[in-house]
Design a protein around this motif. Structure first.
Motif, PDB file in Angstrom:
ATOM      1  N   ARG A 193      -0.566  13.096   5.791  1.00 36.07           N
ATOM      2  CA  ARG A 193      -0.206  11.833   5.138  1.00 36.07           C
ATOM      3  C   ARG A 193       1.157  11.165   4.886  1.00 36.07           C
ATOM      4  NH1 ARG A 193      -2.349   7.754   2.977  1.00 36.07           N
ATOM      5  NH2 ARG A 193      -1.897   7.077   0.764  1.00 36.07           N
ATOM      6  N   LEU A 194       1.994  12.423   4.758  1.00 35.58           N
ATOM      7  CA  LEU A 194       3.414  12.367   4.819  1.00 35.58           C
ATOM      8  C   LEU A 194       3.754  11.236   5.868  1.00 35.58           C
ATOM      9  CD1 LEU A 194       5.133  15.280   3.217  1.00 35.58           C
ATOM     10  CD2 LEU A 194       5.291  12.836   2.417  1.00 35.58           C
ATOM     11  N   VAL A 195       3.550  11.978   7.133  1.00 37.34           N
ATOM     12  CA  VAL A 195       3.728  11.399   8.515  1.00 37.34           C
ATOM     13  C   VAL A 195       3.471  10.088   8.618  1.00 37.34           C
ATOM     14  CG1 VAL A 195       3.313  11.444  10.925  1.00 37.34           C
ATOM     15  CG2 VAL A 195       3.851  13.666   9.763  1.00 37.34           C
ATOM     16  N   GLU A 196       1.999   9.923   8.122  1.00 37.30           N
ATOM     17  CA  GLU A 196       1.381   8.364   8.277  1.00 37.30           C
ATOM     18  C   GLU A 196       2.173   7.566   7.133  1.00 37.30           C
ATOM     19  OE1 GLU A 196      -2.433   7.738   7.315  1.00 37.30           O
ATOM     20  OE2 GLU A 196      -2.628   5.986   8.265  1.00 37.30           O
ATOM     21  N   LEU A 197       2.739   7.730   6.232  1.00 36.83           N
ATOM     22  CA  LEU A 197       3.076   7.211   5.299  1.00 36.83           C
ATOM     23  C   LEU A 197       4.813   6.714   5.703  1.00 36.83           C
ATOM     24  CD1 LEU A 197       2.305   8.110   1.558  1.00 36.83           C
ATOM     25  CD2 LEU A 197       1.598   6.058   3.151  1.00 36.83           C
ATOM     26  N   GLN A 198       5.235   7.698   6.400  1.00 37.20           N
ATOM     27  CA  GLN A 198       6.775   7.554   6.919  1.00 37.20           C
ATOM     28  C   GLN A 198       6.706   6.303   7.783  1.00 37.20           C
ATOM     29  OE1 GLN A 198       9.607   8.769   5.752  1.00 37.20           O
ATOM     30  NE2 GLN A 198      10.033   7.280   6.919  1.00 37.20           N
ATOM     31  N   GLY A 199       5.475   6.544   8.992  1.00 37.81           N
ATOM     32  CA  GLY A 199       5.464   5.635   9.995  1.00 37.81           C
ATOM     33  C   GLY A 199       5.071   4.183   9.354  1.00 37.81           C
ATOM     34  N   VAL A 200       4.247   4.030   8.332  1.00 37.55           N
ATOM     35  CA  VAL A 200       4.056   2.735   7.648  1.00 37.55           C
ATOM     36  C   VAL A 200       5.506   2.310   6.948  1.00 37.55           C
ATOM     37  CG1 VAL A 200       2.905   1.633   5.763  1.00 37.55           C
ATOM     38  CG2 VAL A 200       1.686   3.345   7.236  1.00 37.55           C
ATOM     39  N   LYS A 201       6.125   3.006   6.528  1.00 38.99           N
ATOM     40  CA  LYS A 201       7.246   2.732   5.832  1.00 38.99           C
ATOM     41  C   LYS A 201       8.068   1.999   7.038  1.00 38.99           C
ATOM     42  CE  LYS A 201      11.389   4.402   3.397  1.00 38.99           C
ATOM     43  NZ  LYS A 201      11.987   5.376   2.843  1.00 38.99           N
ATOM     44  N   ASP A 202       8.384   2.684   8.060  1.00 37.24           N
ATOM     45  CA  ASP A 202       9.350   2.051   9.143  1.00 37.24           C
ATOM     46  C   ASP A 202       8.717   0.805   9.674  1.00 37.24           C
ATOM     47  OD1 ASP A 202      10.527   4.735   8.922  1.00 37.24           O
ATOM     48  OD2 ASP A 202       9.657   5.603  10.658  1.00 37.24           O
ATOM     49  N   VAL A 203       7.322   0.768   9.794  1.00 37.05           N
ATOM     50  CA  VAL A 203       6.690  -0.550  10.291  1.00 37.05           C
ATOM     51  C   VAL A 203       7.107  -1.635   9.202  1.00 37.05           C
ATOM     52  CG1 VAL A 203       4.709  -1.768  10.163  1.00 37.05           C
ATOM     53  CG2 VAL A 203       5.088   0.556  11.517  1.00 37.05           C
ATOM     54  N   LEU A 204       6.790  -1.330   7.758  1.00 38.19           N
ATOM     55  CA  LEU A 204       7.109  -2.481   7.022  1.00 38.19           C
ATOM     56  C   LEU A 204       8.644  -2.690   6.889  1.00 38.19           C
ATOM     57  CD1 LEU A 204       4.994  -1.470   3.567  1.00 38.19           C
ATOM     58  CD2 LEU A 204       4.686  -3.074   5.449  1.00 38.19           C
ATOM     59  N   HIS A 205       9.476  -1.683   7.161  1.00 40.20           N
ATOM     60  CA  HIS A 205      10.771  -1.913   7.165  1.00 40.20           C
ATOM     61  C   HIS A 205      11.285  -2.964   8.287  1.00 40.20           C
ATOM     62  CE1 HIS A 205      14.842  -0.979   5.545  1.00 40.20           C
ATOM     63  NE2 HIS A 205      15.330  -0.823   6.687  1.00 40.20           N
ATOM     64  N   GLY A 206      10.557  -2.676   9.383  1.00 30.33           N
ATOM     65  CA  GLY A 206      10.910  -3.545  10.516  1.00 30.33           C
ATOM     66  C   GLY A 206      10.532  -5.007  10.114  1.00 30.33           C
ATOM     67  N   LEU A 207       9.461  -5.057   9.236  1.00 31.68           N
ATOM     68  CA  LEU A 207       8.507  -6.404   9.120  1.00 31.68           C
ATOM     69  C   LEU A 207       9.570  -7.091   8.190  1.00 31.68           C
ATOM     70  CD1 LEU A 207       4.920  -5.612   8.623  1.00 31.68           C
ATOM     71  CD2 LEU A 207       6.043  -7.002  10.705  1.00 31.68           C
ATOM     72  N   ARG A 208      10.041  -6.298   7.198  1.00 30.48           N
ATOM     73  CA  ARG A 208      10.944  -6.901   6.124  1.00 30.48           C
ATOM     74  C   ARG A 208      12.439  -7.532   6.999  1.00 30.48           C
ATOM     75  NH1 ARG A 208      12.924  -8.184   1.255  1.00 30.48           N
ATOM     76  NH2 ARG A 208      13.802 -10.058   2.357  1.00 30.48           N
ATOM     77  N   GLN A 209      12.802  -6.697   7.811  1.00 26.14           N
ATOM     78  CA  GLN A 209      14.053  -7.371   8.569  1.00 26.14           C
ATOM     79  C   GLN A 209      13.685  -8.395   9.468  1.00 26.14           C
ATOM     80  OE1 GLN A 209      17.014  -4.816   9.543  1.00 26.14           O
ATOM     81  NE2 GLN A 209      16.255  -4.189   7.280  1.00 26.14           N
ATOM     82  N   ALA A 210      12.456  -8.448  10.085  1.00 25.91           N
ATOM     83  CA  ALA A 210      12.230  -9.588  10.783  1.00 25.91           C
ATOM     84  C   ALA A 210      12.026 -10.930  10.012  1.00 25.91           C
ATOM     85  CB  ALA A 210      10.871  -9.397  11.503  1.00 25.91           C
ATOM     86  N   CYS A 211      11.399 -10.487   8.683  1.00 26.63           N
ATOM     87  CA  CYS A 211      11.224 -11.504   7.643  1.00 26.63           C
ATOM     88  C   CYS A 211      12.634 -12.443   7.316  1.00 26.63           C
ATOM     89  CB  CYS A 211      10.651 -10.899   6.633  1.00 26.63           C
ATOM     90  SG  CYS A 211       9.305 -11.956   5.905  1.00 26.63           S
ATOM     91  N   ASP A 212      13.640 -11.540   7.212  1.00 23.60           N
ATOM     92  CA  ASP A 212      14.838 -12.040   6.974  1.00 23.60           C
ATOM     93  C   ASP A 212      15.532 -12.576   7.876  1.00 23.60           C
ATOM     94  OD1 ASP A 212      14.820 -11.540   4.088  1.00 23.60           O
ATOM     95  OD2 ASP A 212      16.135  -9.627   4.296  1.00 23.60           O
TER      96      ASP A 212
END
Lengths: 154, 154
Positions: free
Chosen positions: A99-118
């Motif tokens: 779960r930690l691995v998956e959440l970390q992956g998701v976190k990275d994805v969301l972070h990327g999206l957030r950046q793209a958003c900006d």
DNA sequence: CTTGAGCTTGTACCTGGGTATAAGCCTTAA
DNA sequence: TTAAGGCTTATACCCAGGTACAAGCTCAAG
């Protein structure tokens, strides 16, 4: 007779749960009062606070109440039961790691999206919304028991 | 007319969900079929597969279906809505970060317990079971709707 | 001594995310 | 052509983990 005893409301408040939840845990075999008054009031002590906090912590950590109960019920001098606890811990550790691995992956994805958003103030916002565009359905007031308040700006 | 279209069962199987779940998502406004046959059969395409997988991924990542719906419904050219998405992402990122820290802590604790469990083959097993000993309740067959099968070794 | 907060038990209900079942229509392979 | 299996809608139910409410008892402060 130092006042180490807590009534259910005090225990509940100390641990940030409702008194009803505490009674539920008792019914499920998780947490027994250390005593009862002659009038039936449940009494708890400092260790109960620890125990209840442990329950909540374990719960947040992905243990179900049933699993927590199994842990708490383990007969300490029973080799087999102890082995079962070990097995449970191993399973949970494994799940937790995944779960930690998956959440970390998701976190990275969301972070990327957030950046793209900006990054792009154009008409099309985050990349992943392309996914949705052809697929998102109308709020379907028919059968939609959920999502009732989501976009109430009509 | 290349056969890019999937029927609901094919879509479901491709994404490891039940067909009923797919219909549920549709009712909740998450995933609309790209078309329907004259007889009312839902038709999906490859992008639907992506979308459904995204939904499941987001779900595993701690988004509720309601939140996923909100994301999917965002009007891309609406500045305010876009800002709402950003805010949601920020909130989720924050929650995710917190959760990662907590889970990592729990993992460490469990790991320690597991070690302790192995280390001492004495009568008293893992340290944290001390917590329970005075507190664990009997399986209370009365109100215990749960925990029914936990320790069926009487 | 009264009043309100807090406790008791018990039952009912809620939420999220589904699954199960029914009754009936559609499609396809034998 | 017919039988199995897949699709449709609709309604009901399930589960975990609670919350809400009722009816009644108890405790403590004013």
């Amino acid at each position: 007779m130092s006042q180490t005893h807590l009534k259910i409301g005090e225990l509940a408040k100390a641990c940030g749960v409702s008194d009803q939840a505490v009674r539920l845990y008792e019914r499920l075999g998780l947490l027994k009062p250390v005593a009862k008054t002659s009038k039936g009031y449940r009494l708890y002590d400092a260790a109960s606070v620890e125990a209840l906090r442990f329950i909540k912590q374990a719960q947040r950590s992905g243990f179900t109440l049933e699993e927590i109960g199994a842990l708490l019920h383990t007969d300490i001098r029973d080799e087999g039961a102890c082995a079962a606890v070990k097995a449970l811990l191993d399973r949970k550790l494994y799940a937790l790691t995944e779960r930690l691995v998956e959440l970390q992956g998701v976190k990275d994805v969301l972070h990327g999206l957030r950046q793209a958003c900006d990054g792009e103030p154009g008409p099309v916002c985050p990349a992943f919304l392309r996914l949705c565009t052809p697929h998102c359905a109308v709020p379907d007031p028919n059968g939609a028991r959920l999502l009732h308040e989501v976009n109430h700006e009509d």
